[in-house]
Design an enzyme around this catalytic site. Structure first.
Site, mmCIF file in Angstrom:
data_model
loop_
_atom_site.group_PDB
_atom_site.id
_atom_site.type_symbol
_atom_site.label_atom_id
_atom_site.label_comp_id
_atom_site.label_asym_id
_atom_site.label_seq_id
_atom_site.Cartn_x
_atom_site.Cartn_y
_atom_site.Cartn_z
ATOM 1 C CG ASP A 116 -1.817 1.166 1.308
ATOM 2 O OD1 ASP A 116 -1.346 2.301 1.107
ATOM 3 O OD2 ASP A 116 -3.024 0.961 1.531
ATOM 4 C CG HIS A 117 1.499 4.441 -3.027
ATOM 5 N ND1 HIS A 117 0.215 4.247 -3.466
ATOM 6 C CD2 HIS A 117 1.685 5.780 -3.030
ATOM 7 C CE1 HIS A 117 -0.340 5.418 -3.726
ATOM 8 N NE2 HIS A 117 0.523 6.364 -3.472
ATOM 9 C CG HIS A 149 -4.042 4.639 -0.423
ATOM 10 N ND1 HIS A 149 -3.148 3.599 -0.475
ATOM 11 C CD2 HIS A 149 -4.275 4.992 -1.714
ATOM 12 C CE1 HIS A 149 -2.854 3.346 -1.748
ATOM 13 N NE2 HIS A 149 -3.533 4.175 -2.513
HETATM 14 C C1 BG6 Z 1 -3.574 5.270 -5.989
HETATM 15 C C2 BG6 Z 1 -4.940 5.469 -6.568
HETATM 16 O O1 BG6 Z 1 -3.542 4.131 -5.175
HETATM 17 O O2 BG6 Z 1 -3.218 6.412 -5.198
HETATM 18 C C3 BG6 Z 1 -4.986 6.732 -7.397
HETATM 19 O O3 BG6 Z 1 -5.288 4.337 -7.370
HETATM 20 C C4 BG6 Z 1 -4.503 7.914 -6.603
HETATM 21 O O4 BG6 Z 1 -6.287 6.975 -7.896
HETATM 22 C C5 BG6 Z 1 -3.167 7.625 -5.928
HETATM 23 O O5 BG6 Z 1 -4.366 9.024 -7.496
HETATM 24 C C6 BG6 Z 1 -2.788 8.731 -4.976
HETATM 25 O O6 BG6 Z 1 -1.490 8.554 -4.504
HETATM 26 P P1 BG6 Z 1 -0.607 9.773 -4.005
HETATM 27 O O7 BG6 Z 1 0.643 9.146 -3.517
HETATM 28 O O8 BG6 Z 1 -0.408 10.680 -5.193
HETATM 29 O O9 BG6 Z 1 -1.399 10.476 -2.938
#
Ligand code: BG6
Length: 488
Positions: free
Chosen positions: A179-180, A242
Protein backbone atom coordinates in the site's frame (compact mmCIF):
# COMPACT_ATOMS: atom_id res chain seq x y z
CA UNK A 1 21.83 -8.01 2.33
CA UNK A 2 21.36 -11.45 0.85
CA UNK A 3 21.86 -11.95 -2.90
CA UNK A 4 18.66 -12.10 -4.85
CA UNK A 5 16.97 -12.57 -8.21
CA UNK A 6 14.28 -9.96 -8.73
CA UNK A 7 11.68 -11.37 -11.13
CA UNK A 8 9.56 -8.52 -12.45
CA UNK A 9 6.24 -9.33 -14.12
CA UNK A 10 4.95 -6.35 -16.14
CA UNK A 11 8.45 -5.08 -16.91
CA UNK A 12 7.28 -2.97 -19.86
CA UNK A 13 4.35 -1.43 -17.97
CA UNK A 14 3.75 2.05 -16.66
CA UNK A 15 4.31 1.36 -12.96
CA UNK A 16 7.66 -0.26 -13.68
CA UNK A 17 8.75 2.72 -15.78
CA UNK A 18 7.54 5.47 -13.50
CA UNK A 19 8.22 3.98 -10.09
CA UNK A 20 10.07 0.67 -9.90
CA UNK A 21 13.14 1.35 -12.09
CA UNK A 22 13.72 4.84 -10.67
CA UNK A 23 13.35 3.43 -7.14
CA UNK A 24 15.84 0.61 -7.86
CA UNK A 25 18.26 3.09 -9.38
CA UNK A 26 18.10 5.36 -6.33
CA UNK A 27 18.67 2.36 -4.08
CA UNK A 28 21.65 1.46 -6.25
CA UNK A 29 23.12 4.98 -5.87
CA UNK A 30 22.64 4.73 -2.11
CA UNK A 31 24.27 1.28 -2.11
CA UNK A 32 21.11 -0.27 -0.77
CA UNK A 33 20.80 -3.05 -3.32
CA UNK A 34 22.32 -6.41 -2.55
CA UNK A 35 25.86 -6.70 -3.91
CA UNK A 36 24.76 -9.61 -6.03
CA UNK A 37 21.59 -8.39 -7.67
CA UNK A 38 19.99 -9.88 -10.72
CA UNK A 39 16.79 -8.64 -12.34
CA UNK A 40 14.76 -10.51 -14.92
CA UNK A 41 12.09 -8.41 -16.57
CA UNK A 42 9.09 -10.21 -18.05
CA UNK A 43 6.56 -9.01 -20.57
CA UNK A 44 4.49 -10.07 -23.51
CA UNK A 45 6.48 -8.09 -26.06
CA UNK A 46 9.58 -9.58 -27.69
CA UNK A 47 12.54 -7.45 -26.58
CA UNK A 48 16.28 -7.99 -26.65
CA UNK A 49 18.22 -7.50 -23.41
CA UNK A 50 19.85 -4.45 -24.98
CA UNK A 51 16.53 -2.78 -25.87
CA UNK A 52 15.17 -3.58 -22.43
CA UNK A 53 18.16 -1.91 -20.81
CA UNK A 54 17.78 1.12 -23.08
CA UNK A 55 14.15 1.42 -22.02
CA UNK A 56 15.04 1.17 -18.34
CA UNK A 57 17.77 3.80 -18.86
CA UNK A 58 15.19 6.10 -20.42
CA UNK A 59 12.76 5.64 -17.57
CA UNK A 60 15.51 6.64 -15.14
CA UNK A 61 16.23 9.77 -17.17
CA UNK A 62 12.52 10.61 -17.31
CA UNK A 63 11.38 9.76 -13.80
CA UNK A 64 14.21 9.34 -11.32
CA UNK A 65 14.46 11.98 -8.58
CA UNK A 66 18.24 11.86 -8.99
CA UNK A 67 20.30 11.58 -12.15
CA UNK A 68 23.72 10.02 -12.45
CA UNK A 69 26.50 12.54 -12.97
CA UNK A 70 28.50 9.84 -14.66
CA UNK A 71 26.65 7.84 -17.37
CA UNK A 72 28.87 4.85 -16.58
CA UNK A 73 26.97 4.52 -13.32
CA UNK A 74 23.71 3.84 -15.19
CA UNK A 75 25.49 1.27 -17.35
CA UNK A 76 26.85 -0.43 -14.27
CA UNK A 77 23.34 -0.53 -12.78
CA UNK A 78 21.88 -1.94 -16.00
CA UNK A 79 24.36 -4.81 -16.06
CA UNK A 80 22.04 -6.69 -13.74
CA UNK A 81 19.06 -6.48 -16.13
CA UNK A 82 17.86 -9.30 -18.40
CA UNK A 83 14.60 -9.68 -20.26
CA UNK A 84 12.47 -12.67 -21.13
CA UNK A 85 9.19 -12.89 -22.97
CA UNK A 86 6.35 -14.46 -20.98
CA UNK A 87 2.68 -15.01 -21.59
CA UNK A 88 1.11 -15.07 -18.13
CA UNK A 89 -1.23 -17.93 -18.97
CA UNK A 90 1.33 -20.23 -20.68
CA UNK A 91 2.78 -22.87 -18.40
CA UNK A 92 5.76 -23.59 -20.74
CA UNK A 93 6.87 -19.96 -20.42
CA UNK A 94 7.31 -20.45 -16.67
CA UNK A 95 9.40 -23.54 -17.23
CA UNK A 96 11.57 -21.56 -19.66
CA UNK A 97 11.82 -18.83 -17.05
CA UNK A 98 12.96 -21.34 -14.46
CA UNK A 99 15.79 -22.45 -16.75
CA UNK A 100 16.85 -18.86 -17.33
CA UNK A 101 16.82 -18.08 -13.61
CA UNK A 102 18.80 -21.21 -12.78
CA UNK A 103 21.32 -20.37 -15.47
CA UNK A 104 21.76 -16.82 -14.10
CA UNK A 105 22.04 -18.11 -10.53
CA UNK A 106 24.70 -20.53 -11.68
CA UNK A 107 26.60 -17.86 -13.67
CA UNK A 108 26.58 -15.38 -10.81
CA UNK A 109 26.94 -18.01 -8.09
CA UNK A 110 23.75 -16.81 -6.43
CA UNK A 111 21.68 -18.81 -3.95
CA UNK A 112 18.12 -19.33 -5.22
CA UNK A 113 16.54 -16.41 -3.34
CA UNK A 114 13.75 -15.17 -5.58
CA UNK A 115 11.48 -12.18 -5.27
CA UNK A 116 8.48 -12.20 -7.62
CA UNK A 117 7.21 -8.68 -8.12
CA UNK A 118 3.80 -8.57 -9.84
CA UNK A 119 3.56 -5.19 -11.51
CA UNK A 120 0.50 -6.32 -13.47
CA UNK A 121 -3.28 -6.00 -13.18
CA UNK A 122 -4.79 -7.77 -10.15
CA UNK A 123 -6.74 -10.09 -12.45
CA UNK A 124 -3.43 -11.87 -13.15
CA UNK A 125 -2.32 -12.40 -9.53
CA UNK A 126 -3.92 -15.81 -9.07
CA UNK A 127 -2.73 -17.24 -12.38
CA UNK A 128 0.83 -16.09 -11.84
CA UNK A 129 0.98 -17.43 -8.27
CA UNK A 130 -0.38 -20.78 -9.42
CA UNK A 131 2.09 -21.02 -12.30
CA UNK A 132 5.01 -20.09 -10.06
CA UNK A 133 3.97 -22.96 -7.83
CA UNK A 134 3.33 -25.50 -10.62
CA UNK A 135 6.52 -24.75 -12.54
CA UNK A 136 8.78 -25.26 -9.54
CA UNK A 137 9.95 -21.63 -9.67
CA UNK A 138 9.05 -21.27 -6.05
CA UNK A 139 10.36 -24.56 -4.74
CA UNK A 140 14.09 -23.89 -4.68
CA UNK A 141 16.22 -24.13 -1.53
CA UNK A 142 16.47 -20.38 -0.95
CA UNK A 143 13.69 -18.08 0.13
CA UNK A 144 10.87 -16.75 -2.06
CA UNK A 145 8.72 -13.63 -1.77
CA UNK A 146 5.71 -12.34 -3.63
CA UNK A 147 5.20 -8.58 -3.94
CA UNK A 148 1.77 -7.37 -5.04
CA UNK A 149 0.04 -4.05 -5.03
CA UNK A 150 -3.53 -3.06 -4.30
CA UNK A 151 -6.32 -3.61 -5.21
CA UNK A 152 -6.47 -6.84 -3.21
CA UNK A 153 -9.94 -7.86 -4.35
CA UNK A 154 -13.01 -5.85 -5.29
CA UNK A 155 -14.97 -6.53 -2.13
CA UNK A 156 -14.74 -8.73 0.96
CA UNK A 157 -15.67 -11.93 -0.81
CA UNK A 158 -13.32 -11.53 -3.79
CA UNK A 159 -10.48 -10.46 -1.47
CA UNK A 160 -10.93 -13.67 0.53
CA UNK A 161 -11.00 -15.72 -2.63
CA UNK A 162 -7.80 -14.08 -3.90
CA UNK A 163 -6.09 -14.65 -0.59
CA UNK A 164 -7.08 -18.32 -0.57
CA UNK A 165 -5.54 -18.74 -4.00
CA UNK A 166 -2.35 -16.89 -3.17
CA UNK A 167 -1.88 -18.87 0.00
CA UNK A 168 -1.81 -22.10 -1.98
CA UNK A 169 1.53 -20.91 -3.39
CA UNK A 170 2.92 -18.53 -0.73
CA UNK A 171 2.69 -18.33 3.05
CA UNK A 172 1.58 -15.08 4.71
CA UNK A 173 5.21 -14.37 5.66
CA UNK A 174 6.19 -14.59 2.00
CA UNK A 175 3.54 -12.14 0.75
CA UNK A 176 4.44 -8.44 0.71
CA UNK A 177 1.31 -6.39 -0.04
CA UNK A 178 2.18 -2.86 -1.08
CA UNK A 179 0.00 0.00 0.00
CA UNK A 180 2.23 2.79 -1.22
CA UNK A 181 0.94 5.16 1.50
CA UNK A 182 2.77 2.99 4.01
CA UNK A 183 5.98 3.73 2.14
CA UNK A 184 5.65 7.50 2.45
CA UNK A 185 8.41 8.75 4.73
CA UNK A 186 6.06 10.85 6.82
CA UNK A 187 3.71 7.91 7.37
CA UNK A 188 6.67 5.84 8.49
CA UNK A 189 7.64 8.58 10.92
CA UNK A 190 4.22 8.55 12.58
CA UNK A 191 5.14 5.45 14.50
CA UNK A 192 8.28 6.94 16.02
CA UNK A 193 6.79 10.39 16.56
CA UNK A 194 4.57 8.92 19.21
CA UNK A 195 6.83 6.15 20.44
CA UNK A 196 9.90 8.24 21.10
CA UNK A 197 8.23 11.41 22.42
CA UNK A 198 6.65 10.86 25.83
CA UNK A 199 5.09 14.32 25.61
CA UNK A 200 3.16 13.34 22.50
CA UNK A 201 2.52 9.84 23.77
CA UNK A 202 0.92 11.23 26.93
CA UNK A 203 -1.53 13.27 24.87
CA UNK A 204 -2.40 10.53 22.39
CA UNK A 205 -5.83 9.65 23.73
CA UNK A 206 -9.41 10.76 24.33
CA UNK A 207 -8.57 12.82 27.42
CA UNK A 208 -6.75 15.36 25.30
CA UNK A 209 -7.79 14.89 21.69
CA UNK A 210 -11.07 16.35 20.45
CA UNK A 211 -11.00 14.86 16.96
CA UNK A 212 -8.71 13.58 14.23
CA UNK A 213 -9.02 14.68 10.61
CA UNK A 214 -7.42 12.77 7.76
CA UNK A 215 -7.59 14.24 4.27
CA UNK A 216 -6.23 13.03 0.95
CA UNK A 217 -7.32 15.51 -1.67
CA UNK A 218 -6.24 15.31 -5.28
CA UNK A 219 -6.58 17.83 -8.09
CA UNK A 220 -6.40 15.17 -10.81
CA UNK A 221 -9.56 13.57 -12.17
CA UNK A 222 -9.84 10.06 -13.59
CA UNK A 223 -7.06 10.71 -16.14
CA UNK A 224 -6.74 7.79 -18.56
CA UNK A 225 -8.18 5.32 -16.09
CA UNK A 226 -11.91 5.76 -16.69
CA UNK A 227 -12.47 2.04 -17.30
CA UNK A 228 -10.90 1.12 -13.97
CA UNK A 229 -12.07 4.04 -11.87
CA UNK A 230 -15.72 3.98 -12.86
CA UNK A 231 -15.97 0.41 -11.50
CA UNK A 232 -14.10 1.22 -8.36
CA UNK A 233 -14.80 4.71 -7.02
CA UNK A 234 -13.24 6.51 -4.08
CA UNK A 235 -14.17 3.89 -1.47
CA UNK A 236 -12.29 1.07 -3.16
CA UNK A 237 -9.56 3.17 -4.77
CA UNK A 238 -8.48 5.15 -1.71
CA UNK A 239 -10.62 4.66 1.36
CA UNK A 240 -10.57 0.92 2.03
CA UNK A 241 -6.78 0.88 1.74
CA UNK A 242 -4.79 4.14 1.96
CA UNK A 243 -7.18 6.03 4.23
CA UNK A 244 -7.73 3.17 6.64
CA UNK A 245 -3.99 2.57 6.74
CA UNK A 246 -3.50 6.22 7.72
CA UNK A 247 -6.12 5.78 10.42
CA UNK A 248 -4.36 2.66 11.74
CA UNK A 249 -0.99 4.37 11.74
CA UNK A 250 -2.44 7.33 13.64
CA UNK A 251 -4.46 5.42 16.21
CA UNK A 252 -2.00 2.63 16.91
CA UNK A 253 -0.47 2.69 20.40
CA UNK A 254 2.97 1.18 20.36
CA UNK A 255 5.53 0.40 22.98
CA UNK A 256 9.01 1.79 22.33
CA UNK A 257 11.00 -0.17 19.71
CA UNK A 258 8.24 -2.39 18.41
CA UNK A 259 9.17 -4.99 15.82
CA UNK A 260 7.10 -5.71 12.73
CA UNK A 261 4.94 -8.36 14.44
CA UNK A 262 3.98 -5.96 17.19
CA UNK A 263 3.23 -3.08 14.80
CA UNK A 264 1.00 -5.24 12.62
CA UNK A 265 -0.69 -6.87 15.61
CA UNK A 266 -1.48 -3.46 17.15
CA UNK A 267 -2.77 -2.14 13.82
CA UNK A 268 -5.04 -5.14 13.62
CA UNK A 269 -6.33 -4.27 17.09
CA UNK A 270 -7.24 -0.80 15.84
CA UNK A 271 -9.20 -2.31 12.97
CA UNK A 272 -10.94 -4.70 15.32
CA UNK A 273 -11.95 -1.77 17.53
CA UNK A 274 -13.36 0.22 14.61
CA UNK A 275 -17.07 0.52 15.27
CA UNK A 276 -18.85 -1.40 12.51
CA UNK A 277 -21.42 0.31 10.35
CA UNK A 278 -24.75 -1.23 9.51
CA UNK A 279 -25.87 -0.82 5.92
CA UNK A 280 -28.99 1.15 6.89
CA UNK A 281 -26.94 3.56 9.07
CA UNK A 282 -24.26 4.37 6.49
CA UNK A 283 -26.04 7.55 5.31
CA UNK A 284 -25.73 9.10 8.78
CA UNK A 285 -21.94 9.02 8.81
CA UNK A 286 -20.80 8.72 5.20
CA UNK A 287 -21.01 11.35 2.46
CA UNK A 288 -20.85 10.07 -1.09
CA UNK A 289 -20.24 12.60 -3.84
CA UNK A 290 -19.18 13.17 -7.43
CA UNK A 291 -17.57 16.21 -9.04
CA UNK A 292 -19.26 18.50 -11.51
CA UNK A 293 -17.55 20.97 -13.84
CA UNK A 294 -15.50 23.69 -12.19
CA UNK A 295 -12.21 25.54 -12.18
CA UNK A 296 -9.01 24.06 -10.81
CA UNK A 297 -6.01 26.32 -10.38
CA UNK A 298 -7.41 28.73 -12.93
CA UNK A 299 -8.22 26.08 -15.54
CA UNK A 300 -11.69 24.77 -16.41
CA UNK A 301 -12.27 21.12 -15.50
CA UNK A 302 -15.02 18.92 -16.92
CA UNK A 303 -17.57 17.24 -14.69
CA UNK A 304 -17.06 13.53 -13.95
CA UNK A 305 -19.81 12.30 -16.27
CA UNK A 306 -18.35 14.34 -19.16
CA UNK A 307 -14.92 12.72 -18.81
CA UNK A 308 -13.92 10.47 -21.72
CA UNK A 309 -15.02 6.90 -21.08
CA UNK A 310 -17.49 7.71 -18.28
CA UNK A 311 -21.19 7.02 -18.88
CA UNK A 312 -23.37 10.16 -18.51
CA UNK A 313 -25.53 8.22 -16.05
CA UNK A 314 -22.64 7.09 -13.82
CA UNK A 315 -23.35 7.30 -10.08
CA UNK A 316 -19.76 6.52 -9.16
CA UNK A 317 -18.29 8.16 -6.07
CA UNK A 318 -15.27 10.40 -6.68
CA UNK A 319 -15.36 11.71 -3.11
CA UNK A 320 -16.11 10.20 0.25
CA UNK A 321 -16.13 11.71 3.72
CA UNK A 322 -16.87 9.59 6.76
CA UNK A 323 -17.00 9.77 10.53
CA UNK A 324 -15.49 6.76 12.28
CA UNK A 325 -15.03 5.69 15.87
CA UNK A 326 -12.28 3.54 17.30
CA UNK A 327 -13.99 1.99 20.26
CA UNK A 328 -11.08 1.22 22.55
CA UNK A 329 -9.67 2.48 25.83
CA UNK A 330 -7.61 5.23 24.16
CA UNK A 331 -9.96 6.58 21.52
CA UNK A 332 -13.52 6.02 22.75
CA UNK A 333 -15.51 9.18 22.02
CA UNK A 334 -12.99 10.76 19.61
CA UNK A 335 -14.41 11.13 16.11
CA UNK A 336 -12.06 10.37 13.21
CA UNK A 337 -13.16 12.33 10.15
CA UNK A 338 -11.73 11.01 6.92
CA UNK A 339 -12.17 12.36 3.42
CA UNK A 340 -10.67 11.79 0.02
CA UNK A 341 -11.62 12.96 -3.43
CA UNK A 342 -10.58 13.63 -6.98
CA UNK A 343 -10.65 17.10 -8.54
CA UNK A 344 -10.47 18.91 -5.25
CA UNK A 345 -9.02 22.33 -4.68
CA UNK A 346 -5.52 21.19 -3.84
CA UNK A 347 -3.30 18.15 -3.72
CA UNK A 348 -2.90 17.66 0.01
CA UNK A 349 -2.50 14.62 2.21
CA UNK A 350 -2.57 15.59 5.85
CA UNK A 351 -3.53 14.49 9.31
CA UNK A 352 -4.73 17.08 11.81
CA UNK A 353 -5.01 16.21 15.48
CA UNK A 354 -7.24 18.77 17.19
CA UNK A 355 -6.75 18.95 20.94
CA UNK A 356 -9.45 19.71 23.46
CA UNK A 357 -10.06 23.16 24.92
CA UNK A 358 -8.16 24.05 28.10
CA UNK A 359 -9.69 22.30 31.10
CA UNK A 360 -10.15 25.33 33.35
CA UNK A 361 -11.15 27.99 30.94
CA UNK A 362 -13.13 30.92 32.26
CA UNK A 363 -15.68 32.26 29.78
CA UNK A 364 -13.24 34.09 27.49
CA UNK A 365 -13.95 37.63 26.41
CA UNK A 366 -14.01 38.14 22.66
CA UNK A 367 -10.43 39.33 22.45
CA UNK A 368 -9.20 36.41 24.55
CA UNK A 369 -10.52 33.67 22.28
CA UNK A 370 -7.94 31.10 21.46
CA UNK A 371 -7.68 28.55 18.68
CA UNK A 372 -7.45 24.87 19.60
CA UNK A 373 -3.98 23.36 19.73
CA UNK A 374 -3.32 21.38 16.57
CA UNK A 375 -0.74 18.85 15.55
CA UNK A 376 -0.52 18.96 11.78
CA UNK A 377 1.23 16.26 9.80
CA UNK A 378 1.61 17.08 6.12
CA UNK A 379 2.51 14.15 3.91
CA UNK A 380 2.09 15.48 0.43
CA UNK A 381 2.98 17.44 -1.65
CA UNK A 382 5.46 18.66 0.97
CA UNK A 383 6.29 17.11 4.31
CA UNK A 384 6.12 18.80 7.67
CA UNK A 385 5.00 18.38 11.25
CA UNK A 386 3.83 21.47 13.08
CA UNK A 387 2.33 22.07 16.45
CA UNK A 388 0.00 25.02 16.73
CA UNK A 389 -0.15 26.64 20.16
CA UNK A 390 -1.57 29.91 21.47
CA UNK A 391 0.65 32.77 22.53
CA UNK A 392 -0.06 36.31 23.60
CA UNK A 393 0.88 38.82 21.01
CA UNK A 394 3.36 41.04 22.83
CA UNK A 395 2.55 44.04 20.62
CA UNK A 396 -1.14 43.80 21.30
CA UNK A 397 -1.59 42.92 24.96
CA UNK A 398 -4.95 41.30 25.16
CA UNK A 399 -4.88 39.19 22.01
CA UNK A 400 -3.90 35.61 21.55
CA UNK A 401 -2.26 34.52 18.36
CA UNK A 402 -1.77 30.96 17.13
CA UNK A 403 1.92 30.20 16.69
CA UNK A 404 3.29 27.27 14.75
CA UNK A 405 6.24 25.27 15.95
CA UNK A 406 8.05 23.37 13.25
CA UNK A 407 8.85 19.88 14.50
CA UNK A 408 10.50 18.82 11.27
CA UNK A 409 13.16 21.46 10.72
CA UNK A 410 15.84 19.48 8.88
CA UNK A 411 14.27 19.29 5.49
CA UNK A 412 16.32 16.95 3.40
CA UNK A 413 15.23 15.30 0.21
CA UNK A 414 13.53 12.11 1.25
CA UNK A 415 13.34 8.82 -0.61
CA UNK A 416 10.17 8.01 -2.51
CA UNK A 417 7.63 5.55 -1.14
CA UNK A 418 8.72 2.84 -3.61
CA UNK A 419 12.35 3.13 -2.56
CA UNK A 420 11.43 2.50 1.06
CA UNK A 421 9.11 -0.35 0.19
CA UNK A 422 11.35 -2.15 -2.30
CA UNK A 423 14.26 -1.84 0.09
CA UNK A 424 12.16 -3.33 2.90
CA UNK A 425 10.95 -6.17 0.67
CA UNK A 426 14.53 -6.95 -0.36
CA UNK A 427 15.51 -7.07 3.32
CA UNK A 428 12.42 -9.10 4.17
CA UNK A 429 11.05 -6.52 6.62
CA UNK A 430 7.24 -6.63 6.47
CA UNK A 431 6.50 -3.74 8.91
CA UNK A 432 5.17 -1.36 6.27
CA UNK A 433 3.29 -3.90 4.19
CA UNK A 434 -0.37 -4.70 4.70
CA UNK A 435 -0.94 -7.97 6.53
CA UNK A 436 -3.87 -10.06 5.31
CA UNK A 437 -5.65 -9.55 8.65
CA UNK A 438 -5.65 -5.76 8.15
CA UNK A 439 -6.80 -6.09 4.56
CA UNK A 440 -9.62 -8.44 5.48
CA UNK A 441 -10.79 -6.30 8.40
CA UNK A 442 -10.67 -3.19 6.20
CA UNK A 443 -12.83 -4.87 3.55
CA UNK A 444 -15.22 -6.15 6.22
CA UNK A 445 -15.55 -2.62 7.60
CA UNK A 446 -16.06 -1.03 4.16
CA UNK A 447 -18.46 -3.66 2.83
CA UNK A 448 -21.67 -2.10 4.29
CA UNK A 449 -20.69 1.19 2.61
CA UNK A 450 -20.28 -0.56 -0.74
CA UNK A 451 -23.62 -2.33 -0.26
CA UNK A 452 -25.39 0.88 0.78
CA UNK A 453 -24.01 2.71 -2.29
CA UNK A 454 -25.01 -0.17 -4.53
CA UNK A 455 -28.57 -0.12 -3.19
CA UNK A 456 -28.66 3.66 -3.33
CA UNK A 457 -29.30 4.02 0.39
CA UNK A 458 -26.90 6.97 0.49
CA UNK A 459 -27.78 9.97 -1.68
CA UNK A 460 -25.14 10.96 -4.23
CA UNK A 461 -24.08 14.56 -3.55
CA UNK A 462 -22.24 16.82 -5.96
CA UNK A 463 -19.32 19.19 -5.59
CA UNK A 464 -17.80 21.58 -8.03
CA UNK A 465 -14.34 20.63 -9.29
CA UNK A 466 -11.79 22.83 -7.52
CA UNK A 467 -13.54 22.83 -4.13
CA UNK A 468 -13.12 20.86 -0.91
CA UNK A 469 -16.09 18.60 -1.55
CA UNK A 470 -19.83 18.97 -1.04
CA UNK A 471 -21.45 21.09 1.67
CA UNK A 472 -22.61 17.87 3.37
CA UNK A 473 -19.00 17.02 4.14
CA UNK A 474 -18.67 20.29 6.11
CA UNK A 475 -22.00 19.60 7.82
CA UNK A 476 -20.71 16.21 8.98
CA UNK A 477 -18.24 18.03 11.24
CA UNK A 478 -20.39 21.07 11.96
CA UNK A 479 -23.01 18.89 13.63
CA UNK A 480 -20.36 17.95 16.20
CA UNK A 481 -19.15 21.54 16.57
CA UNK A 482 -16.03 21.08 14.42
CA UNK A 483 -14.78 22.14 11.00
CA UNK A 484 -12.21 20.88 8.52
CA UNK A 485 -8.97 22.71 9.19
CA UNK A 486 -7.06 24.48 6.42
CA UNK A 487 -9.84 24.62 3.82
CA UNK A 488 -9.19 28.05 2.42
C1 BG6 B 1 -3.57 5.27 -5.99
C2 BG6 B 1 -4.94 5.47 -6.57
O1 BG6 B 1 -3.54 4.13 -5.17
O2 BG6 B 1 -3.22 6.41 -5.20
C3 BG6 B 1 -4.99 6.73 -7.40
O3 BG6 B 1 -5.29 4.34 -7.37
C4 BG6 B 1 -4.50 7.91 -6.60
O4 BG6 B 1 -6.29 6.98 -7.90
C5 BG6 B 1 -3.17 7.62 -5.93
O5 BG6 B 1 -4.37 9.02 -7.50
C6 BG6 B 1 -2.79 8.73 -4.98
O6 BG6 B 1 -1.49 8.55 -4.50
P1 BG6 B 1 -0.61 9.77 -4.01
O7 BG6 B 1 0.64 9.15 -3.52
O8 BG6 B 1 -0.41 10.68 -5.19
O9 BG6 B 1 -1.40 10.48 -2.94
Amino acid sequence: MEPITFVLFGATGDLAKRKIYPALFNLFIDKKLPQAFNLIGLGRKELSDATFRDNVGKSIRDFSRRQAKDPALVDEFLQAFRYSVLDIGRKEDYRKLLLLIEQREEELKLPPNRMFYLSVGPEFFETIAENIQDSGLGSAQGWKRLVIEKPFGHDLQSARQLNRKLSEAFTEDEIFRIDHYLGKPMVQRLESLQQTNPVIQALWNNRHIANVQITAGETVGVEERAGYYDHVGAVRDMFQNHMLQLLMMTAVQLPHKSGSDKVRFKKKMVMEALEPLQKQDVAASVIRAQYTAGIIQGKPAAGYTSEPGIAPSSMNDTFIAAKLHVDDYFWRGVPFYIRTGKRMKEKATRIVIEFKEPALQAQPSTDERTEPNLLVIEMSPSESITLQLNAKDSRNKGEFKPVQIDLHPNKVELPEAYENLIHDALRGDPTFFAHWDEVELAWAWAQPILDAFEENLVPLRYYEAGTYGPAESDALLAQDGFRWWFDS
